[in-house]
Write an enzyme that holds these catalytic residues in place. Structure first.
Site, PDB file in Angstrom:
ATOM      1  N   GLN A   9     -11.562 -10.392   3.026  1.00 36.25           N
ATOM      2  CA  GLN A   9     -11.474  -8.956   2.760  1.00 36.25           C
ATOM      3  C   GLN A   9     -10.921  -8.727   1.359  1.00 36.25           C
ATOM      4  OE1 GLN A   9      -9.684  -6.833   6.476  1.00 36.25           O
ATOM      5  NE2 GLN A   9      -9.097  -8.971   6.612  1.00 36.25           N
TER       6      GLN A   9
ATOM      7  N   HIS B  13     -15.414  -6.864   1.111  1.00 40.27           N
ATOM      8  CA  HIS B  13     -15.030  -5.617   0.439  1.00 40.27           C
ATOM      9  C   HIS B  13     -15.328  -5.621  -1.060  1.00 40.27           C
ATOM     10  CE1 HIS B  13     -11.990  -4.796   3.940  1.00 40.27           C
ATOM     11  NE2 HIS B  13     -13.240  -4.579   4.285  1.00 40.27           N
TER      12      HIS B  13
ATOM     13  N   GLY C  50      -3.593 -14.044   7.420  1.00 41.88           N
ATOM     14  CA  GLY C  50      -2.987 -13.066   6.509  1.00 41.88           C
ATOM     15  C   GLY C  50      -3.655 -11.713   6.489  1.00 41.88           C
TER      16      GLY C  50
ATOM     17  N   SER D 290      -3.625  -7.833   8.633  1.00 45.06           N
ATOM     18  CA  SER D 290      -2.901  -7.046   9.632  1.00 45.06           C
ATOM     19  C   SER D 290      -3.817  -6.628  10.773  1.00 45.06           C
ATOM     20  CB  SER D 290      -2.286  -5.805   8.973  1.00 45.06           C
ATOM     21  OG  SER D 290      -3.306  -5.033   8.373  1.00 45.06           O
TER      22      SER D 290
HETATM   23  P1  OAD Z   1      -2.556  -5.832   4.952  1.00 43.55           P
HETATM   24  O1  OAD Z   1      -1.630  -5.547   3.800  1.00 43.55           O
HETATM   25  O2  OAD Z   1      -2.879  -4.743   5.879  1.00 43.55           O
HETATM   26  O3  OAD Z   1      -1.954  -7.031   5.812  1.00 43.55           O
HETATM   27  C1  OAD Z   1      -1.477  -8.208   5.217  1.00 43.55           C
HETATM   28  C2  OAD Z   1      -1.086  -9.159   6.329  1.00 43.55           C
HETATM   29  O4  OAD Z   1      -0.710 -10.389   5.755  1.00 43.55           O
HETATM   30  C3  OAD Z   1       0.096  -8.693   7.185  1.00 43.55           C
HETATM   31  O5  OAD Z   1      -0.222  -8.857   8.559  1.00 43.55           O
HETATM   32  C4  OAD Z   1       1.234  -9.633   6.770  1.00 43.55           C
HETATM   33  O6  OAD Z   1       2.114  -9.927   7.851  1.00 43.55           O
HETATM   34  C5  OAD Z   1       0.467 -10.861   6.360  1.00 43.55           C
HETATM   35  N1  OAD Z   1       1.132 -11.703   5.343  1.00 43.55           N
HETATM   36  C6  OAD Z   1       1.836 -11.312   4.261  1.00 43.55           C
HETATM   37  N2  OAD Z   1       2.240 -12.363   3.529  1.00 43.55           N
HETATM   38  C7  OAD Z   1       1.759 -13.468   4.156  1.00 43.55           C
HETATM   39  C8  OAD Z   1       1.818 -14.874   3.901  1.00 43.55           C
HETATM   40  N3  OAD Z   1       2.457 -15.358   2.844  1.00 43.55           N
HETATM   41  N4  OAD Z   1       1.225 -15.708   4.777  1.00 43.55           N
HETATM   42  C9  OAD Z   1       0.575 -15.224   5.875  1.00 43.55           C
HETATM   43  N5  OAD Z   1       0.482 -13.919   6.163  1.00 43.55           N
HETATM   44  C10 OAD Z   1       1.054 -13.044   5.324  1.00 43.55           C
HETATM   45  O7  OAD Z   1      -3.873  -6.475   4.297  1.00 43.55           O
HETATM   46  P2  OAD Z   1      -5.327  -6.655   4.940  1.00 43.55           P
HETATM   47  O8  OAD Z   1      -5.249  -6.902   6.407  1.00 43.55           O
HETATM   48  O9  OAD Z   1      -6.025  -7.650   4.100  1.00 43.55           O
HETATM   49  O10 OAD Z   1      -9.500  -2.710   2.222  1.00 43.55           O
HETATM   50  O11 OAD Z   1      -5.939  -5.232   4.694  1.00 43.55           O
HETATM   51  C11 OAD Z   1      -7.268  -4.991   5.079  1.00 43.55           C
HETATM   52  C12 OAD Z   1      -7.932  -4.031   4.124  1.00 43.55           C
HETATM   53  O12 OAD Z   1      -7.140  -2.852   4.004  1.00 43.55           O
HETATM   54  C13 OAD Z   1      -8.034  -4.523   2.684  1.00 43.55           C
HETATM   55  O13 OAD Z   1      -9.148  -5.381   2.460  1.00 43.55           O
HETATM   56  C14 OAD Z   1      -8.194  -3.243   1.930  1.00 43.55           C
HETATM   57  C15 OAD Z   1      -7.107  -2.451   2.599  1.00 43.55           C
HETATM   58  O14 OAD Z   1      -7.232  -1.082   2.527  1.00 43.55           O
HETATM   59  C16 OAD Z   1     -10.207  -2.108   1.272  1.00 43.55           C
HETATM   60  O15 OAD Z   1      -9.792  -2.001   0.141  1.00 43.55           O
HETATM   61  C17 OAD Z   1     -11.550  -1.632   1.735  1.00 43.55           C
END
Ligand code: OAD
Length: 246
Positions: free
Chosen positions: A106, A124, A191, A193
């Site tokens: 993503q 994305h 990694g 959410s």
């Molecule tokens: P999020 O910021 O929502 O979630 C990040 C996740 O990574 C969380 O569950 C954290 O607990 C976890 N995390 C953080 N640091 C970590 C580490 N060192 N090791 C393992 N896990 C870790 O980001 P995404 O789920 O990627 O979309 O968000 C999804 C989409 O929402 C993105 O692609 C973007 C955003 O709006 C668009 O831009 C279309």
């Protein structure tokens, strides 16, 4: 989670990977966190500081393209000097060790490619790609862009080639992702959410189709109870444990 739990689960996942023909990995912002890329929702997350509706929607771009470009140019400046971390690197090794490997991300930061991963599906888009609003041409451009960059071919305004809120994903990209997910013997979700569809429920689909489903995250997510194995901790520390002796 104790170090012993982590090691035992990592070894279980390694065993499963060793026996799998087809492996799919889905990554989110967490895999890039240890490279210094801000995530979206956690502490210090982009969407805690900025309103996505003002900066990452087609309506926002229609209203004020210069503001949206300022935001993306700032993100490009932040990302430009950053390097892949051991988590990205472990996935390169994993790709070289299994017969069929697909990396669905993503993330728009391009760090998987920079690390050396090959079979990448960017759900994305990619912040280093621009798309012309006039002729539709997509091109890579890593230079410092003008406040309102224009297409070299037709002179129309360029936009970042990323998917904004309210926009559909590219159907051909999505089709490739679903094809891989449905055939996966092992799927790892790292990694993310699990709040943005369609990526959020891809793991569940893989599991329904028979995959062994693994999660790596700092903390439990809404889907944790569906996983066959969850390993909580930093992906940059856990993934090398898994891939070291693949
Ligand atoms: P999020 O910021 O929502 O979630 C990040 C996740 O990574 C969380 O569950 C954290 O607990 C976890 N995390 C953080 N640091 C970590 C580490 N060192 N090791 C393992 N896990 C870790 O980001 P995404 O789920 O990627 O979309 O968000 C999804 C989409 O929402 C993105 O692609 C973007 C955003 O709006 C668009 O831009 C279309």
């Amino acid at each position: 989670m104790t170090a012993l739990d982590t090691a035992a689960r990592a070894s279980l996942v390694r065993e499963r990977l060793g026996g799998a023909q087809r492996v799919v990995v889905l990554t989110g912002a967490g895999i890039s966190a240890e490279s210094g890329v801000p995530t979206f929702r956690g502490e210090g997350g982009l969407w805690r500081e900025y309103r996505a509706v003002d900066l990452a929607t087609p309506e926002a771009f229609g209203r004020n393209p210069q503001l949206v470009w300022e935001f993306y140019n700032w993100r490009r400046e932040v990302l430009a000097p950053l390097a892949p971390n051991p988590g990205h690197e472990a996935l390169v090794k994993m790709e070289q060790s299994v017969p069929h490997f697909t990396l669905i991300t993503q993330n728009i930061d391009g760090l998987h490619e920079k690390a050396g991963s090959r079979n990448i599906i960017e759900l994305h888009g990619n912040i280093w790609h621009v798309r012309c609003l006039g002729c539709g041409e997509v091109s890579e451009d890593r230079s410092v862009l003008a406040p309102m960059p224009r297409c070299a071919g037709c002179g129309q305004l360029l936009r970042p080639h990323v998917v904004w809120f309210g926009e559909a994903l590219d159907p051909s990209v999505l089709r490739r992702a679903y094809e891989a997910v449905q055939k996966a013997g092992v799927m790892m979700v790292i990694g993310t959410s699990g709040t943005v569809e369609p990526a959020a429920s891809m793991g569940i689909l893989a599991k329904r189709k028979g995959a062994f489903l693994v999660e790596i995250n700092l903390e439990p997510t809404p889907y944790t109870s569906f996983y066959d194995a969850s390993i909580f901790g930093k992906s940059g520390e856990i993934l090398p444990l898994i891939s070291e002796s693949l």
